[in-house]
Design a protein around this motif. Structure first.
Motif, PDB file in Angstrom:
ATOM      1  N   LEU A   1      -7.547  22.777 -17.385  1.00 51.64           N
ATOM      2  CA  LEU A   1      -7.440  21.543 -16.597  1.00 51.64           C
ATOM      3  C   LEU A   1      -6.985  21.851 -15.179  1.00 51.64           C
ATOM      4  O   LEU A   1      -7.554  21.344 -14.207  1.00 51.64           O
ATOM      5  N   TYR A   2      -5.949  22.673 -15.065  1.00 53.01           N
ATOM      6  CA  TYR A   2      -5.420  22.983 -13.738  1.00 53.01           C
ATOM      7  C   TYR A   2      -6.370  23.875 -12.940  1.00 53.01           C
ATOM      8  O   TYR A   2      -6.366  23.849 -11.705  1.00 53.01           O
ATOM      9  N   HIS A   3      -7.184  24.661 -13.656  1.00 50.45           N
ATOM     10  CA  HIS A   3      -8.136  25.541 -12.973  1.00 50.45           C
ATOM     11  C   HIS A   3      -9.285  24.749 -12.356  1.00 50.45           C
ATOM     12  O   HIS A   3      -9.730  25.050 -11.243  1.00 50.45           O
ATOM     13  N   HIS A   4      -9.758  23.705 -13.058  1.00 50.18           N
ATOM     14  CA  HIS A   4     -10.943  22.967 -12.617  1.00 50.18           C
ATOM     15  C   HIS A   4     -10.616  21.724 -11.787  1.00 50.18           C
ATOM     16  O   HIS A   4     -11.484  21.255 -11.042  1.00 50.18           O
ATOM     17  N   TYR A   5      -9.400  21.217 -11.898  1.00 52.40           N
ATOM     18  CA  TYR A   5      -9.085  19.954 -11.226  1.00 52.40           C
ATOM     19  C   TYR A   5      -7.811  20.088 -10.399  1.00 52.40           C
ATOM     20  O   TYR A   5      -6.769  20.513 -10.895  1.00 52.40           O
ATOM     21  N   GLU A   6      -7.936  19.710  -9.148  1.00 52.23           N
ATOM     22  CA  GLU A   6      -6.806  19.832  -8.215  1.00 52.23           C
ATOM     23  C   GLU A   6      -5.703  18.847  -8.558  1.00 52.23           C
ATOM     24  O   GLU A   6      -4.522  19.153  -8.443  1.00 52.23           O
ATOM     25  N   ASN A   7      -6.100  17.640  -8.974  1.00 50.37           N
ATOM     26  CA  ASN A   7      -5.128  16.602  -9.302  1.00 50.37           C
ATOM     27  C   ASN A   7      -5.783  15.588 -10.234  1.00 50.37           C
ATOM     28  O   ASN A   7      -6.957  15.724 -10.586  1.00 50.37           O
ATOM     29  N   LYS A   8      -5.022  14.576 -10.611  1.00 46.90           N
ATOM     30  CA  LYS A   8      -5.564  13.621 -11.577  1.00 46.90           C
ATOM     31  C   LYS A   8      -6.734  12.834 -10.999  1.00 46.90           C
ATOM     32  O   LYS A   8      -7.649  12.445 -11.732  1.00 46.90           O
ATOM     33  N   ASP A   9      -6.747  12.600  -9.701  1.00 48.02           N
ATOM     34  CA  ASP A   9      -7.835  11.818  -9.117  1.00 48.02           C
ATOM     35  C   ASP A   9      -9.162  12.567  -9.172  1.00 48.02           C
ATOM     36  O   ASP A   9     -10.208  11.965  -9.427  1.00 48.02           O
ATOM     37  N   SER A  10      -9.140  13.856  -8.935  1.00 42.96           N
ATOM     38  CA  SER A  10     -10.390  14.617  -9.012  1.00 42.96           C
ATOM     39  C   SER A  10     -10.935  14.599 -10.442  1.00 42.96           C
ATOM     40  O   SER A  10     -12.151  14.517 -10.649  1.00 42.96           O
ATOM     41  N   LEU A  11     -10.035  14.639 -11.425  1.00 37.04           N
ATOM     42  CA  LEU A  11     -10.452  14.557 -12.819  1.00 37.04           C
ATOM     43  C   LEU A  11     -10.950  13.152 -13.156  1.00 37.04           C
ATOM     44  O   LEU A  11     -11.985  12.978 -13.809  1.00 37.04           O
ATOM     45  N   LEU A  12     -10.249  12.133 -12.696  1.00 41.84           N
ATOM     46  CA  LEU A  12     -10.644  10.762 -12.999  1.00 41.84           C
ATOM     47  C   LEU A  12     -11.986  10.401 -12.384  1.00 41.84           C
ATOM     48  O   LEU A  12     -12.787   9.678 -12.993  1.00 41.84           O
ATOM     49  N   LEU A  13     -12.259  10.903 -11.204  1.00 35.79           N
ATOM     50  CA  LEU A  13     -13.550  10.616 -10.569  1.00 35.79           C
ATOM     51  C   LEU A  13     -14.696  11.249 -11.364  1.00 35.79           C
ATOM     52  O   LEU A  13     -15.763  10.645 -11.506  1.00 35.79           O
ATOM     53  N   GLU A  14     -14.472  12.444 -11.896  1.00 28.58           N
ATOM     54  CA  GLU A  14     -15.495  13.051 -12.755  1.00 28.58           C
ATOM     55  C   GLU A  14     -15.621  12.268 -14.061  1.00 28.58           C
ATOM     56  O   GLU A  14     -16.721  12.074 -14.577  1.00 28.58           O
TER      57      GLU A  14
ATOM     58  N   LEU B   1     -15.093   9.046 -14.480  1.00 21.99           N
ATOM     59  CA  LEU B   1     -15.812   7.802 -14.201  1.00 21.99           C
ATOM     60  C   LEU B   1     -17.318   8.041 -14.145  1.00 21.99           C
ATOM     61  O   LEU B   1     -18.107   7.250 -14.665  1.00 21.99           O
ATOM     62  N   GLN B   2     -17.719   9.133 -13.504  1.00 15.57           N
ATOM     63  CA  GLN B   2     -19.145   9.451 -13.437  1.00 15.57           C
ATOM     64  C   GLN B   2     -19.688   9.783 -14.824  1.00 15.57           C
ATOM     65  O   GLN B   2     -20.812   9.396 -15.181  1.00 15.57           O
ATOM     66  N   PHE B   3     -18.888  10.458 -15.612  1.00 19.06           N
ATOM     67  CA  PHE B   3     -19.298  10.824 -16.967  1.00 19.06           C
ATOM     68  C   PHE B   3     -19.560   9.580 -17.820  1.00 19.06           C
ATOM     69  O   PHE B   3     -20.600   9.484 -18.478  1.00 19.06           O
ATOM     70  N   ILE B   4     -18.635   8.624 -17.804  1.00 17.15           N
ATOM     71  CA  ILE B   4     -18.833   7.447 -18.661  1.00 17.15           C
ATOM     72  C   ILE B   4     -19.967   6.566 -18.132  1.00 17.15           C
ATOM     73  O   ILE B   4     -20.658   5.910 -18.918  1.00 17.15           O
ATOM     74  N   LEU B   5     -20.175   6.561 -16.810  1.00 15.94           N
ATOM     75  CA  LEU B   5     -21.314   5.820 -16.264  1.00 15.94           C
ATOM     76  C   LEU B   5     -22.617   6.430 -16.759  1.00 15.94           C
ATOM     77  O   LEU B   5     -23.517   5.713 -17.229  1.00 15.94           O
ATOM     78  N   ASP B   6     -22.727   7.755 -16.683  1.00 13.51           N
ATOM     79  CA  ASP B   6     -23.941   8.435 -17.137  1.00 13.51           C
ATOM     80  C   ASP B   6     -24.167   8.218 -18.629  1.00 13.51           C
ATOM     81  O   ASP B   6     -25.294   7.934 -19.062  1.00 13.51           O
ATOM     82  N   GLU B   7     -23.102   8.341 -19.419  1.00 12.34           N
ATOM     83  CA  GLU B   7     -23.231   8.205 -20.862  1.00 12.34           C
ATOM     84  C   GLU B   7     -23.604   6.778 -21.262  1.00 12.34           C
ATOM     85  O   GLU B   7     -24.408   6.565 -22.170  1.00 12.34           O
ATOM     86  N   PHE B   8     -23.031   5.787 -20.576  1.00  3.92           N
ATOM     87  CA  PHE B   8     -23.368   4.403 -20.890  1.00  3.92           C
ATOM     88  C   PHE B   8     -24.838   4.142 -20.597  1.00  3.92           C
ATOM     89  O   PHE B   8     -25.542   3.513 -21.390  1.00  3.92           O
ATOM     90  N   GLN B   9     -25.307   4.637 -19.465  1.00  2.00           N
ATOM     91  CA  GLN B   9     -26.703   4.416 -19.102  1.00  2.00           C
ATOM     92  C   GLN B   9     -27.643   5.107 -20.091  1.00  2.00           C
ATOM     93  O   GLN B   9     -28.676   4.552 -20.467  1.00  2.00           O
ATOM     94  N   HIS B  10     -27.274   6.312 -20.530  1.00  2.60           N
ATOM     95  CA  HIS B  10     -28.106   7.032 -21.490  1.00  2.60           C
ATOM     96  C   HIS B  10     -28.128   6.339 -22.847  1.00  2.60           C
ATOM     97  O   HIS B  10     -29.066   6.512 -23.621  1.00  2.60           O
ATOM     98  N   SER B  11     -27.085   5.549 -23.133  1.00  4.04           N
ATOM     99  CA  SER B  11     -27.000   4.890 -24.436  1.00  4.04           C
ATOM    100  C   SER B  11     -27.848   3.631 -24.512  1.00  4.04           C
ATOM    101  O   SER B  11     -28.081   3.102 -25.602  1.00  4.04           O
ATOM    102  N   ILE B  12     -28.302   3.136 -23.371  1.00  2.00           N
ATOM    103  CA  ILE B  12     -29.086   1.902 -23.358  1.00  2.00           C
ATOM    104  C   ILE B  12     -30.528   2.227 -23.734  1.00  2.00           C
ATOM    105  O   ILE B  12     -31.159   3.076 -23.102  1.00  2.00           O
ATOM    106  N   PRO B  13     -31.050   1.576 -24.762  1.00  2.00           N
ATOM    107  CA  PRO B  13     -32.422   1.880 -25.186  1.00  2.00           C
ATOM    108  C   PRO B  13     -33.421   1.648 -24.048  1.00  2.00           C
ATOM    109  O   PRO B  13     -33.445   0.584 -23.442  1.00  2.00           O
ATOM    110  N   ASP B  14     -34.212   2.672 -23.751  1.00  2.00           N
ATOM    111  CA  ASP B  14     -35.230   2.562 -22.709  1.00  2.00           C
ATOM    112  C   ASP B  14     -36.588   2.380 -23.391  1.00  2.00           C
ATOM    113  O   ASP B  14     -37.500   3.178 -23.217  1.00  2.00           O
ATOM    114  N   ASN B  15     -36.647   1.331 -24.173  1.00  2.00           N
ATOM    115  CA  ASN B  15     -37.851   1.073 -24.964  1.00  2.00           C
ATOM    116  C   ASN B  15     -38.664  -0.026 -24.300  1.00  2.00           C
ATOM    117  O   ASN B  15     -38.372  -1.213 -24.433  1.00  2.00           O
TER     118      ASN B  15
END
Length: 204
Positions: A50-63, A65-79
């Motif tokens: 954690l400390y190696h990849h992220y400078e602080n909690k905000d850098s981790l939280l921003l990643e 947020l992007q992760f859950i946005l991507d995952e939510f979009q991928h979960s929506i059926p594109d039928n």
């Protein structure tokens, strides 16, 4: 262990484990009391990662947020074979869930806290992008509904903006007060869809 969202339950990679730990810590502590060390309490692998990849909690939280946005979009059926109104209701049902566990409620509150950090340009940029992505998704579905002759010939951008604003407002209200308006809000959105969007429908 927090009540994990569907897109984190089966994840097993290092990044997913970090995101899972972030989710759990965010549910437990909220934004203001969150630290890298507290995220590490929920991370089974070496805390030094954690400390190696992220400078602080905000850098981790921003990643995160992007992760859950991507995952939510991928979960929506594109039928595209599924009716546009059915696709629209799937999204609205997920975003207007009226029954949440205590952990899920804590997470929604934490997400509202993160939105409140929009005075920081990094958070503002993320939530601007996130809203644009959801808006574009709704526009696409509404345009499909018009082509399918299911929806009336509305202005998709305006209708999508209204639905997105209702959704964000419902999330804010649900997270910051004990009033239970979200069910009524969802019912009114259904009436709006029936009278404003659907063809051959009768006012309720």
């Amino acid at each position: 262990m927090a009540d994990l969202p569907f897109f984190l339950r089966e994840s097993s990679g290092t990044q997913e484990e970090i995101m899972k730990a972030t989710y759990c810590a965010l549910c437990e502590y909220g934004y203001s009391e969150l630290t890298i060390q507290r995220i590490g309490e929920h991370f089974d692998k070496s805390k030094s990662l954690l400390y190696h990849h992220y400078e602080n909690k905000d850098s981790l939280l921003l990643e995160f947020l992007q992760f859950i946005l991507d995952e939510f979009q991928h979960s929506i059926p594109d039928n595209k074979e599924q009716r546009a109104d059915e696709r629209l209701n799937i999204i609205l049902d997920r975003l207007h869930a009226d029954t949440l566990s205590e952990e899920q409620q804590n997470f929604v509150r934490a997400m509202v806290e993160l939105r409140a950090q929009a005075h920081d340009d990094r958070y503002r940029s993320h939530f601007t992008h996130s809203d644009q992505q959801f808006h574009a998704l709704l526009v696409d579905i509404i345009q499909d509904g018009i082509k399918e002759n299911i929806f009336q010939r509305v202005e998709p951008e305006r209708v999508a903006a209204f639905l997105l604003t209702c959704t964000n407002s419902a999330m804010l209200q649900h997270a910051t007060s004990d009033n239970d308006y979200i069910t009524h809000s969802r019912e009114e959105i259904d009436i709006y869809i029936n009278t404003r969007l659907m063809k051959n429908s009768s006012p309720q």
